[in-house]
Design a protein around this motif. Structure first.
Motif, PDB file in Angstrom:
ATOM      1  N   ASP A  52      -5.737  -9.459   9.680  1.00 45.74           N
ATOM      2  CA  ASP A  52      -4.981 -10.872  10.442  1.00 45.74           C
ATOM      3  C   ASP A  52      -5.031 -10.833  11.969  1.00 45.74           C
ATOM      4  O   ASP A  52      -5.088 -11.959  12.393  1.00 45.74           O
ATOM      5  CB  ASP A  52      -3.780 -11.092  10.025  1.00 45.74           C
ATOM      6  N   GLY A  57      -6.886 -14.226  14.083  1.00 47.05           N
ATOM      7  CA  GLY A  57      -7.001 -15.098  12.873  1.00 47.05           C
ATOM      8  C   GLY A  57      -8.179 -15.703  12.484  1.00 47.05           C
ATOM      9  O   GLY A  57      -8.565 -16.031  11.197  1.00 47.05           O
ATOM     10  N   GLU A  60     -10.582 -13.909   9.987  1.00 46.29           N
ATOM     11  CA  GLU A  60     -10.155 -14.517   8.267  1.00 46.29           C
ATOM     12  C   GLU A  60     -10.645 -15.771   8.018  1.00 46.29           C
ATOM     13  O   GLU A  60     -11.169 -16.078   6.848  1.00 46.29           O
ATOM     14  CB  GLU A  60      -8.717 -14.318   8.158  1.00 46.29           C
ATOM     15  N   THR A  85       0.476 -11.035  15.722  1.00 48.39           N
ATOM     16  CA  THR A  85      -0.118 -12.221  15.230  1.00 48.39           C
ATOM     17  C   THR A  85       0.628 -13.307  15.973  1.00 48.39           C
ATOM     18  O   THR A  85       0.361 -14.431  15.559  1.00 48.39           O
ATOM     19  CB  THR A  85      -0.150 -12.280  13.736  1.00 48.39           C
ATOM     20  N   SER A 102       3.129 -12.309   6.790  1.00 48.67           N
ATOM     21  CA  SER A 102       1.512 -12.113   7.216  1.00 48.67           C
ATOM     22  C   SER A 102       0.589 -12.316   5.895  1.00 48.67           C
ATOM     23  O   SER A 102      -0.442 -12.866   6.073  1.00 48.67           O
ATOM     24  CB  SER A 102       1.363 -10.950   7.798  1.00 48.67           C
ATOM     25  N   SER A 106      -2.440 -14.848   5.656  1.00 48.41           N
ATOM     26  CA  SER A 106      -3.758 -14.003   5.501  1.00 48.41           C
ATOM     27  C   SER A 106      -4.421 -14.756   4.443  1.00 48.41           C
ATOM     28  O   SER A 106      -5.701 -15.433   4.323  1.00 48.41           O
ATOM     29  CB  SER A 106      -3.721 -13.037   5.523  1.00 48.41           C
TER      30      SER A 106
END
Length: 334
Positions: A52, A57, A60, A85, A102, A106
């Motif tokens: 993540d 981010g 991903e 994050t 999280s 994700s």
């Protein structure tokens, strides 16, 4: 492509996995990143690793878009949680709050209902291990992850986490450490513990940030476009290996690679795969053609004499201290 079980679990993964740390969402444009992922699929890779925190981010997201339309059951998608994050006090670590929030983030970015493996990216000294493992158990029971893993945990931490996982009846099956012919800190303690517990290694940086490809030469400037010239973080990570003594030793591996009919990169990837506790070696790429070269290491068997000669050449510059693993987990959250 050859395949291996992840530890003693029933999950079968490609022995070469594709990872998008540093590159996707930061170092290369999305069309190139997508081309690399398509090349990985074409080469038989079914296992994809991300986190993540990679490119805040975006890594991903890039992976999710690139894999859209693929048969989900034919892929093994791994991600991780721990690093910040967001700006909040609870936007990092392995607290129940951060894990539960999280995993949903994700899954949204990856455009999938579940990940095959959800990994603790580091050990969290600020959260009770019981809280962390209970949160992971709830993630598994909610169907959001099939298996649990850890990354850069010491042997003692792995044993403690595995014991709790057994009590909670969830499968902790993997460890993701740095491992290469130059970085062998897991051999003394982590690997023996994992062999005992049935945990497999998914190793990152098998070519030591590109140094084991031989492209960085003693006394020469880094090649244009190489990781050592990347201002988005790549140069920082590779800098520790750009010592003259290391680069000279790596060049001495060229005759061995030629004898084996391999490139230096293939030799490096094949070397980590000789360890039977290694379930997969993670490779990255900034160009699609790099995938085909590295995948050629799958299934290669290196003879004992060649392995001994590699050890003799690299011995003066190899890092073996098992204490280096503990250094990777901050004592306080960042």
């Amino acid at each position: 492509m050859e395949f291996r079980h992840l530890g003693r679990s029933g999950l079968v993964i490609s022995e070469i996995a594709y990872g998008n740390w540093i590159t996707h969402g930061s170092q290369v444009e999305e069309d190139t990143a997508t081309a690399c992922i398509r090349a990985a699929l074409d080469a038989g890779i079914t296992t994809f690793d991300t986190a993540d925190v990679y490119a805040e981010g975006r890594a991903e997201e890039v992976l999710g878009r690139a894999l859209r339309g693929e048969r989900r059951e034919g892929l093994e998608i791994f991600t991780k949680v721990y690093f910040p994050t967001g700006p909040g006090r609870n936007d990092s670590g392995l607290s129940r709050k951060h894990i539960m929030e999280s995993i949903d983030g994700s899954l949204r970015r990856l455009q999938t209902d579940y990940v095959d493996l959800y990994q603790a990216h580091r050990f969290d000294h600020s959260t009770p291990l019981e809280e962390t493992m209970e949160a992971f158990a709830d993630v598994v029971r909610a169907g959001k992850a099939h298996y649990i893993g850890v990354s850069e945990w010491t042997a003692e931490q792995i044993r403690a986490g595995h014991a709790l996982a057994r009590q909670l009846r969830i499968p902790l099956v993997s460890s993701q450490p740095q491992y290469s012919a130059l970085w062998r800190v897991i051999e003394a303690e982590v690997i023996p513990a994992c062999e005992e517990l049935g945990i497999g290694q998914i190793v990152w940086s098998p070519i030591a940030q590109g140094v084991l490809t031989g492209k960085y030469r003693p006394g020469a400037a880094p090649p244009p476009g190489s990781r050592a010239t990347d201002d988005n973080g790549g140069a920082t990570f590779v800098s520790r290996w750009l010592r003259e003594d290391v680069l000279e030793r790596v060049q001495q591996l060229r005759p061995l690679a030629q004898e084996a009919g391999l490139s230096l990169a293939q030799l490096a990837v094949a070397w980590v795969l000789q360890n039977q506790n290694v379930s997969a070696a993670i490779i990255g790429a900034s160009r699609p053609e790099q995938i085909a070269e590295n995948v050629a290491a799958s299934g290669v068997k290196l003879d004992a004499q060649l392995l001994r000669r590699m050890d003799e050449i690299l011995a003066p510059v190899v890092e073996r201290d098992p204490a280096r693993t503990a250094e990777s987990s901050p004592k306080a959250r960042r």
